[in-house]
Design an enzyme around this catalytic site. Sequence first.
Site, PDB file in Angstrom:
ATOM      1  N   LYS A   1      38.369  46.558  39.589  1.00  0.00           N
ATOM      2  CA  LYS A   1      38.354  45.199  39.041  1.00  0.00           C
ATOM      3  C   LYS A   1      36.935  44.651  39.203  1.00  0.00           C
ATOM      4  O   LYS A   1      36.478  44.386  40.309  1.00  0.00           O
ATOM      5  CB  LYS A   1      39.367  44.350  39.811  1.00  0.00           C
ATOM      6  CG  LYS A   1      39.561  42.939  39.333  1.00  0.00           C
ATOM      7  CD  LYS A   1      40.652  42.278  40.193  1.00  0.00           C
ATOM      8  CE  LYS A   1      40.861  40.824  39.831  1.00  0.00           C
ATOM      9  NZ  LYS A   1      41.869  40.192  40.722  1.00  0.00           N
TER      10      LYS A   1
ATOM     11  N   GLY B   1      37.322  39.120  34.900  1.00  0.00           N
ATOM     12  CA  GLY B   1      36.444  40.164  34.410  1.00  0.00           C
ATOM     13  C   GLY B   1      37.248  41.281  33.791  1.00  0.00           C
ATOM     14  O   GLY B   1      38.316  41.049  33.221  1.00  0.00           O
ATOM     15  N   LYS B   2      36.771  42.509  33.929  1.00  0.00           N
ATOM     16  CA  LYS B   2      37.450  43.664  33.349  1.00  0.00           C
ATOM     17  C   LYS B   2      37.960  44.593  34.445  1.00  0.00           C
ATOM     18  O   LYS B   2      37.455  44.607  35.562  1.00  0.00           O
ATOM     19  CB  LYS B   2      36.512  44.425  32.412  1.00  0.00           C
ATOM     20  CG  LYS B   2      36.197  43.666  31.126  1.00  0.00           C
ATOM     21  CD  LYS B   2      35.427  44.551  30.151  1.00  0.00           C
ATOM     22  CE  LYS B   2      35.215  43.833  28.818  1.00  0.00           C
ATOM     23  NZ  LYS B   2      34.531  44.689  27.819  1.00  0.00           N
TER      24      LYS B   2
ATOM     25  N   GLY C   1      40.645  39.892  31.987  1.00  0.00           N
ATOM     26  CA  GLY C   1      41.164  38.551  32.236  1.00  0.00           C
ATOM     27  C   GLY C   1      40.023  37.611  32.518  1.00  0.00           C
ATOM     28  O   GLY C   1      38.848  37.935  32.298  1.00  0.00           O
TER      29      GLY C   1
ATOM     30  N   ASP D   1      50.483  32.494  43.916  1.00  0.00           N
ATOM     31  CA  ASP D   1      50.427  32.711  42.470  1.00  0.00           C
ATOM     32  C   ASP D   1      51.440  33.779  42.048  1.00  0.00           C
ATOM     33  O   ASP D   1      51.096  34.738  41.348  1.00  0.00           O
ATOM     34  CB  ASP D   1      49.007  33.111  42.052  1.00  0.00           C
ATOM     35  CG  ASP D   1      48.761  32.884  40.552  1.00  0.00           C
ATOM     36  OD1 ASP D   1      49.536  32.133  39.930  1.00  0.00           O
ATOM     37  OD2 ASP D   1      47.801  33.455  40.007  1.00  0.00           O
TER      38      ASP D   1
END
Length: 959
Positions: free
Chosen positions: A665, A649-650, A646, A761
């Site tokens: 993450k 990052g990965k 995203g 969120d």
Amino acid sequence: MVASRAMMVFRILFHLLVASTQFLVIAALTDPQDFSAIQSLRNSWENVPPSWEGADPCGNRWDGIGCINSRVVSITLSSINLSGQLSSDIQELSELQTLDLSYNKGLTGPLPPAIGNMKKLSNLILVGCGFSGPIPSSIGYLRELVFLSLNSNGFTGGIPPSIGLLSKLYWLDLADNKLTGTIPVSNGKTPGLDMLVKTKHFHFGKNKLLGEIPSLLFHSNMTLKHLLLESNLLTGNIPSTLGLVHTLEVVRLDKNSLSGSVPPNLNNLTSVQELFLANNKLTGPLPNLTGMNLLNYVDLSNNSFAASDVPPWFSTLQSLTSLIMEDTKIQGPLPISLFSLFQLQTVVLRNNMINGTLTIGSSYSNQLHLIDLRNNFIDDFTRRANYSFQIILVDNPICFEGRTEAYCNIPQPTNNSYSTPPENCTPSPCRPDQISSPTCKCAYPYTGSIFFRAPSFSNFGNTSTFASLQEELILTFQSNNLPVDSVSLSNPTKNLDDYLVLNLQVFPSGLNYFNWTGISGIGFVLSNQTFKPPDGFGPFFFIGDNYKYFADLATGSSKSSSSGIIIGAAVGGSVLFLLLLIAGIYAFRQKRRAEVAAKKNDPFASWDPNTNSGGVPQLKGARSFSFEELKKYTNNFSEVNDVGSGGYGKVYRGTLSNGQQVAVKRAQQGSMQGRLEFKTEIELLSRVHHKNVVGLVGFCFDQGEQMLVYEFIANGTLKDSLSGRSGIRLDWMRRLRIALGAARGLQYLHDLADPPIIHRDIKSNNILLDERLNAKVADFGLSKPMGETDRGHVTTQVKGTMGYLDPEYYMTQQLTEKSDVYGFGVLLLELLTARSPIEKGKYIVREVKLAMDKTKEMYKLQQILDPVIASSMAARSLEKFVDLALNCVEESGVNRPTMSEVVKEIENIMELAGLNPNTESASTSASYEGESKGSGNPYTNESLFSYSGGYPPSRLEPK
């Protein structure tokens, strides 16, 4: 340990020095009983002024202590960071008339019942402290009391009926507490508030008061000016006896659950200038306000009045500045005469049935700045070439044909960036910890916020309005002989309570800082309502910040030197000073040694607070991994273990040495998530432990890397399952269980986490599904903890994901738990439809509202439902689910349920569908999989349009 012992020695020597001088002081002026009481207060408080030494508060003029002869008559100590509790020994101050301890958050605990013994007390002012527990009924014994201000604390229980015995009471402010129960009135045996015939102010807003507003509360003998009952839990009718109190000027009954018709005699209140009845359940005809010619501000929004034509009184209220009537079933064309009212500033008539042609004419008010007529039936607009004010006609027929005029688009939020300008001078370059005053002098100002509870105006862009307020403030401070050079006002905003909030800075004269007496004096002027704002600002309260820039009074001239100190004291003091110096050097060296040792073992020793990351994270149980460890556990971050990516990052699958699978993450350079978000997510997730919240295993802050290590969630995001990417088919039962799990996780964050957390969120990409398809709330990078000082909301930059973003938060920048509730409501609609919140320019909330018909089975939503569940769900459970979702996305946060109420409602829906909400989820996800598995990337983060400030989209609700 050694350093702490050294500090103990330091304190002992210091107290010996103080004691050695006290023995040599000649007879004190202060009454011994009063001194004993003050001594008790000093022992129970921390951070008292340095002048509180010796045995003579009156003779040596202790800061904040006022005396007449030998008796203490006042204690005024605001904004000095006092902490501790209020000792019951305060009752020994039998001559005390004024007690003001406002704006000291560290003052906690209950108000002692012994306070009722202070028979001469006339001013009891404890605004903005941390007091809790019930208000003691003994307060009714204070028969001389004129000012009783206990607002902005944490008091619980009911309003003591004994307050009705305070026959001299002028000001009664109990707002912004946690008071419950009904409003007490007298019954022949017990007193009540109806007996307060001389009281001008009833301020009870922002509590949890229950029941009806008693009809006996009001009568014609009262002299009440301000009745503030907003944001409570009041029910029943508005009593007709309210119309008997002809002295009323401000009436706020909004944000309750009042019902029935508005009494017809309301227009007898011809002195009322501000009338707030919004966000209730009022029915019957629209109230007739004819004759209320002093009305400035009217808000009747969001009630259930019967449909009616535009009332004639719209155009007759010559003092009107603000007409706010959203969702009141007004119909017909608007008269052109409305816009000719010469003081008119704001007209908000959204969500009504106004039709025809909008004509404003050429003689409109020169103060007009907003006409908001969204969601009506206006089909034409007679306009001049240019207007200086804003017109919004979105969701009217005139804008249905793809019109591009400005009035067919929701404008960007306006930022009222007013700040007091310099007074014909050039601002000075100041040290980082100082501020340039309006007279261009660098100083340490006293700061805080003024809250106006019912301003008569709504155009906050009028600078002359605030200039007059500034002049009155300076005049008041200087007329009270306070060392004030100038004041600055800035950032006028309207908060969720419909209060006007202004930041205040008060600058000192002479020196560049205030002393203790100056701060307490300024605080008292504001807490005691000595300051009278100009007409139009209405009732106010002030919340001051702790002042931390006092001069070093320990060596200043403010300490009185006593003629009774002999030469021996000076010699002894010198010896003690040398001992103190030696102890201080020793303590400093030990402290440095301890810091060096701690730094070696601190995984955040290299954390730099100057990079906008805040202080070192405060963690509870999260493990610190080295970069080399995570490199090993993920097989050198191999592509085989890459399970998603995203903007941050990965994400890599990893296996720890104990066999536990984790998701790592890993931030990439230039990622959207910075150090502050990284720190936030670590801190918050290390504190939360709930089966419906993703668990944090640890983190890595090593070799320039930022990595978070979570428990591995096998089935990825809810978004993947709804879109079909995961290959898992979710039937109606499973979706209900997912909704319940996510709601329980969010309820935990709001109600049980310490501190409470607003996620900020909530969306389907942030709900993960484990191997049993249990829902887990994830991704806390944007989350906000809610401390005690936030009082239910926090003003912050708007962040979140478009489509899920709370419009109220977007417009006001004030974040509350109800912002999460809005996002959760959108999530519920996504569970029903399997559609993205914004898809091909269509907003899911609006689409559901347009498609539904409550008179039809399943609300006639079959065409919009996800085909996977359309044929398998019970009609009644669907209807209840839709009702809940739409309740969650109400435009006003106060009308949305809490997450605990959402959880209960989903449980009821599940029982209605024949499901047990407390049974475990399916044994595996296999029975819900389709013919083919998805991509196998459970952490894929596609199509995320997160909004974090900057240039906003043109509309939150596209057609």
